[in-house]
Design a protein around this motif. Structure first.
Motif, PDB file in Angstrom:
ATOM      1  N   ASN A 373      46.002  33.051  28.856  1.00 50.97           N
ATOM      2  CA  ASN A 373      46.673  33.668  30.002  1.00 50.97           C
ATOM      3  C   ASN A 373      45.679  34.337  30.935  1.00 50.97           C
ATOM      4  O   ASN A 373      45.796  34.239  32.173  1.00 50.97           O
ATOM      5  N   ALA A 374      44.670  35.013  30.376  1.00 52.40           N
ATOM      6  CA  ALA A 374      43.659  35.679  31.194  1.00 52.40           C
ATOM      7  C   ALA A 374      42.906  34.672  32.047  1.00 52.40           C
ATOM      8  O   ALA A 374      42.628  34.916  33.233  1.00 52.40           O
ATOM      9  N   ALA A 375      42.552  33.536  31.464  1.00 52.63           N
ATOM     10  CA  ALA A 375      41.837  32.507  32.225  1.00 52.63           C
ATOM     11  C   ALA A 375      42.697  31.963  33.360  1.00 52.63           C
ATOM     12  O   ALA A 375      42.210  31.757  34.484  1.00 52.63           O
ATOM     13  N   LEU A 376      43.959  31.729  33.086  1.00 53.65           N
ATOM     14  CA  LEU A 376      44.872  31.230  34.120  1.00 53.65           C
ATOM     15  C   LEU A 376      45.043  32.253  35.244  1.00 53.65           C
ATOM     16  O   LEU A 376      45.034  31.900  36.430  1.00 53.65           O
ATOM     17  N   LEU A 377      45.164  33.531  34.874  1.00 55.68           N
ATOM     18  CA  LEU A 377      45.346  34.577  35.868  1.00 55.68           C
ATOM     19  C   LEU A 377      44.088  34.759  36.715  1.00 55.68           C
ATOM     20  O   LEU A 377      44.157  34.860  37.954  1.00 55.68           O
ATOM     21  N   MET A 378      42.927  34.787  36.076  1.00 51.03           N
ATOM     22  CA  MET A 378      41.688  34.960  36.834  1.00 51.03           C
ATOM     23  C   MET A 378      41.415  33.753  37.724  1.00 51.03           C
ATOM     24  O   MET A 378      40.883  33.908  38.831  1.00 51.03           O
TER      25      MET A 378
END
Length: 556
Positions: A373-378
């Motif tokens: 999720n962090a990778a998608l958000l960033m």
């Protein structure tokens, strides 16, 4: 506790031992790139893959070897069921934010599932139901509260009175259609795609500082003092390597937990399980040499705050024996997890002043979905795309309940261990350090850490943590020096394993004849050390607690 004789002598995660990973050279020149990513775990590698697909020029650096940190030591459950979390999130963050948290992690699971299916990634991916169970009636009200939270948030799950486990339970909360996989086989596929798309990866490359520019620069801690010039920086290094801004060290705490991979007497039915009570007990299986091995996990504690960590491995054995029987324990390992003040990860801009620097940290024990999720958000933040989860995870958020109480509790705990460490007087001598043993000892009247390897070579280091001066404790289970204040960890030779510390421990010189100290010298040195410790604490406490208004982590 009696040591289990079949326990592996060296902690080594099965994932690392069974995956073929590419090797990359260290960075030793100045370079320019569009996106610089610091950290070669699931977040950094996934973000690199996503941004390369967007046509960006991407460089990823890793201080050690890629996938050798927390990602390589996970239990690798891909699940939005993060213990009994949703009733708490509704109470503390509101129903809408709790729903968004679930959706973000559910979408991360679907992203992994779709990518595996689309590219036929050979990573032992399988769909599994997930359960939070209890063996005592005391926890049933909490399970019912969580079930009602599922209903309010539209989560595909329910309360059940029985599970497929071999032992009886009082009840469980079921979340359907979650998953498990071999995390390093999955991520090695992404590493291959990164290389194919023209991304560059450097290992054994330590980031030192960030200059926000423009242009933005990352300084590298090597003899050449090289720099990476870039447009954006993604800090995906588990613990933020750059935390002078935002005071992340005061907003995070670290914990360790333990895993045994066990080939069992009884057949394991499948599914993923974690109990509601303490001590934590977690179960899932993976295939090792064509045979099911159950991963028994649990026993979380703050890093550096328990003196005999080997016991935590040992305490998992009776549970494994009681539930499924133990034929063999081919692997054991432990993991380092980071927790935020309010149970939601920090993902977003480092601070308002650093618009081109992004951070992702604080996944607790659920890094497979939170990291994805962090990778998608960033990715969306970098390319300027709307993302519905930005405000839920932003590091700039302020939620007085529970942030203020947890801030006070965590930092009071830091102060306690800082003082106790300074006043601690070692009760071992260097001569008492046996083969493959570590102890805190006195050398020349000062506290030092001693480890003697299997060849008899002695390693002596200063036990003062290079982050903020707390005194380290010996981790017998993993053969490391661990900080009880902020969770930094060091190898026996003093090298940094886990941050926030950046610099290695000082080496201690030792001469055989200097070990003979007369009692009056010892007494004088002890009094001097006690006075100095109080002075050290005053300075460190000012560093820890006198936070400027600009950087106040609890300022809305």
């Amino acid at each position: 506790m009696t040591e289990f004789k079949g326990m592996p002598q060296v902690p080594e995660p099965y994932w690392r031992d069974s995956a073929e990973l590419k090797k990359f050279s260290a960075l030793n020149e100045d370079i320019e790139t569009d996106i610089a990513i610091v950290g070669g775990g699931i977040t950094g590698i996934t973000a690199a893959y996503l941004l390369l697909k967007e046509g960006r020029k991407v460089t990823l650096i890793e201080a050690d070897s890629i996938l050798n940190g927390t990602t390589g030591h996970t239990t690798a459950k891909i699940s939005a069921q993060h213990g009994l979390i949703y009733s708490k999130l509704i109470e503390q963050h509101g129903e809408q934010n709790a729903k968004l948290y679930y959706e973000a992690n559910h979408n991360a699971l679907q992203f992994i599932r779709n990518l595996v299916n689309e590219h036929q990634v050979d990573c032992d991916f399988s769909t599994q139901d997930a359960y939070v169970f209890t063996e005592t009636s005391e926890y049933l009200p909490k399970l019912h509260d969580e079930t009602r939270a599922y209903e309010r948030l539209g989560i595909d799950g329910t309360f059940v009175e029985t599970t497929p486990l071999s032992f009886p339970v009082k009840g469980a909360v079921l979340m359907r259609d979650q998953a498990q996989f071999h995390p390093l086989k999955y991520l090695s596929f992404l590493v291959d795609r990164i290389v194919e798309m023209g991304g560059t990866i450097y290992e054994n490359t330590v980031a030192g500082d960030v200059k926000k520019g423009p242009p933005t620069k990352i300084t590298i801690k090597n003899n050449n003092k090289n720099e990476i010039t870039c447009n954006q920086v993604l800090i995906c290094s588990h613990y933020p390597f750059y935390n002078k801004e935002g005071k992340y060290f005061a907003r995070l705490h670290q914990s360790r937990s333990y895993v045994l991979a066990v080939k069992t007497e009884k057949e394991f039915p499948g599914g993923m399980y974690i109990n509601a009570e303490k001590p934590t007990r977690s179960l899932r299986y993976t295939m090792i040499d064509g045979e099911k091995a159950v991963l028994f996990g649990g026993d979380s504690h703050k890093t550096g705050q328990d003196l005999d960590t080997k016991d935590y491995y040992e305490e998992l054995v009776p549970f494994a024996e009681k539930t499924y029987g133990v034929k063999e324990i081919p692997y054991r390992w432990s993991a380092q997890d980071i927790h935020t003040l309010d149970s939601i990860p920090y993902i977003g801009r480092l601070t308002d002043d650093y618009e081109n620097v992004y951070v992702a940290t604080g996944y607790a024990k659920w890094g497979m979905t939170n990291g994805t999720n962090a990778a998608l958000l960033m990715r969306d933040l970098v390319i300027g795309a709307d993302n519905p989860y930005e405000e839920v995870f932003t590091p700039r958020r302020f939620n007085p309940n529970p942030s203020i109480m947890n801030f006070i509790k965590d930092n009071a705990n830091v102060a306690k261990h800082l003082v106790e460490g300074k006043l601690d007087k070692p009760n071992h001598t260097i001569e008492e350090v046996g083969i493959d043993e570590g102890h805190v000892v006195t050398v020349n009247g000062k506290r030092a850490g001693a480890y003697r390897d299997k060849n008899g070579e002695l390693f002596l280091v200063d036990t003062t943590c290079t982050h903020m001066g707390c005194e380290l404790n010996w981790n017998r289970g993993d053969r490391t020096w661990d900080c009880p204040c902020h969770g930094s960890r060091f190898a026996v030779n003093g090298d940094v394993i886990d941050g926030p510390a950046k610099n290695p421990l000082k080496k201690v010189e030792y001469k055989q004849e200097e070990t003979q100290q007369n009692s009056s010298t010892d007494s004088t040195d002890a009094k001097r050390n006690e006075r100095n410790s109080k002075q050290d604490f005053n300075g460190d406490a000012e560093n820890q607690f006198n936070i400027s208004d600009h950087d106040n982590p609890l300022k809305p």
